[in-house]
Design an enzyme around this catalytic site. Structure first.
Site, PDB file in Angstrom:
ATOM      1  N   ASP A 101       0.836  -1.202   0.000  1.00 55.10           N
ATOM      2  CA  ASP A 101       0.000   0.000   0.000  1.00 55.10           C
ATOM      3  C   ASP A 101       0.868   1.248   0.000  1.00 55.10           C
ATOM      4  O   ASP A 101       1.445   1.611   1.032  1.00 55.10           O
ATOM      5  CB  ASP A 101      -0.904  -0.045   1.241  1.00 55.10           C
ATOM      6  N   ASP A 279      -1.702   5.600  -5.291  1.00 56.09           N
ATOM      7  CA  ASP A 279      -2.035   4.768  -4.133  1.00 56.09           C
ATOM      8  C   ASP A 279      -2.403   3.351  -4.563  1.00 56.09           C
ATOM      9  O   ASP A 279      -3.514   3.090  -5.015  1.00 56.09           O
ATOM     10  CB  ASP A 279      -3.190   5.404  -3.359  1.00 56.09           C
TER      11      ASP A 279
END
Length: 387
Positions: A101, A279
């Site tokens: 992430d 992201d």
């Protein structure tokens, strides 16, 4: 009982170990994602989760659609995607499937004593050293939360070892996390400044191994309906077309944030610049309302459906491409990628509103079309179309 996920990860890790270079002062490696089965999840749930991650206000219609889906009372049931893609690592003696992430900076997972651990694979804390007085907690606007303690242990990703990596172990998690069986936690690759460990924030895996890499970079190649790869320490020219387009990163908020120079819809440009975050931990692309409305005005029959929590359209609709301008380069999301998921009678769009948070989120729907280089030393991102 040994589950299929454990078998797959063991095979994947052994293969990676065989192919990986011997550790040295300068090294590089690739690690492949692996496929795991996942339950059907209504896209409104993922949309609400993305907004909550950035502490955005979740519109009532999105919250309602997500709640209905999670309670099983939704009118339209989503079609289950067969697989989701996660990345195997080892922490101490434990094999874990983590979601890499770039929008967070914590490596957190479950242990056997975690309340609400469910069917997740767990970290064996006996191999680590507990950090006295250290704790962590995350909580989001959708009510999801997790908290726990911190260990230091050896973490191996591909061919590189962080010998004293902070492994944040949940002692309790909310149902939103325990019911998400698609991964065993997160490995954060944002900037260490937003690590949540208290009283002393901890370094990310990338920051811990950066000095041992041949180049202080990592690169991401996510794929549409297929496993992708993460490259650490090198740039693989075979994975992209043309040249990389670089742009400066503003890491003042701890994110891989940059200014896109404009946007285009269906090849027609002229859109104004906007601030965005790359992201890998967010599924959708979240943009300002004006851009979202402009995009779906080009999709016949598209409507912002309050019962579904966002823009939907007929699944057979022809969706235009969406382009993000980065200098002279246009990063194009193919329209077919924006047809994100079926809700039963309609399909849910991969582009949705950012709920006014002040920046856009370029999640997996965007990243699956690009080879992206994350350069923490020079504070820049490089983009090119995947080969």
């Amino acid at each position: 009982m040994v589950n299929s996920k454990t078998v797959v990860s063991a095979l994947a890790l052994s293969a990676l170990a065989a192919a990986a270079p011997a550790p040295s002062s300068t090294t590089s490696f690739s690690i492949n994602q692996v496929a795991v089965k996942k339950p059907a999840i209504h896209p409104a749930v993922k949309y609400a989760k993305a907004l909550a991650k950035y502490h955005a206000e979740i519109p009532s219609n999105v919250a309602s659609a997500a709640a209905s889906a999670q309670s099983g009372s939704a009118t339209n049931k989503p079609t289950a995607d067969d697989e989701e893609y996660v990345t195997p690592i080892t922490a101490g003696s434990s094999t874990l499937h983590l979601d890499f992430d770039t929008g967070s900076a914590d490596l957190w997972t479950y242990s056997a004593s975690t309340r609400g651990v469910g069917s997740h694979s767990t970290y064996d804390t006996s191999t680590g050293k507990k950090v006295s007085g250290a704790s962590w907690q995350i909580s989001y606007g959708d009510g999801s939360s997790a908290s726990g303690v911190v260990y230091k242990d050896k973490v191996v990703v591909g061919g590189v070892t962080a010998s004293s990596q902070a492994v944040e172990v949940a002692t309790q998690v909310s149902s939103e996390f325990s019911q998400d069986t698609s991964n065993d936690g997160l490995l954060g690759l944002a900037f260490s400044s937003i690590n949540t460990v208290s009283p002393t924030p901890q370094k990310t895996f990338y920051d811990n191994v950066k000095s041992s890499l041949a180049k202080p970079v990592f690169a991401v190649t996510l794929k549409h309906q297929a496993p992708g790869t993460y490259d650490f320490g090198f740039i693989d020219k075979s994975k992209y077309k043309g040249s990389l387009a670089y742009t400066n990163v503003d890491n003042s908020q701890g994110f891989w944030q940059f200014t896109a120079d404009g946007y285009s819809i269906g090849g027609s440009g002229g859109g104004s610049s906007f601030s965005a975050i790359a992201d890998t931990g967010t599924t959708l692309v979240l943009l300002d309302d004006s851009i979202v409305d402009e995009y779906y005005s080009q999709v016949q029959g598209a409507q912002n459906d309050s019962s579904q929590g966002g823009y939907v359209f007929d699944c057979s609709a022809d969706l235009p491409d969406f382009g993000v301008q980065i200098g002279d380069y246009t990063a194009v999301i193919p329209g077919k990628y924006i047809n994100y998921a079926s809700t039963g009678s309609t399909c849910f769009g991969g582009i949705q509103s950012n709920s006014g948070i002040g920046f856009s989120i370029l999640g997996d729907v965007f990243l699956k079309s690009q080879y992206v280089v994350f350069d923490g030393d020079n504070l820049q991102l490089g983009f090119a179309a995947q080969a």
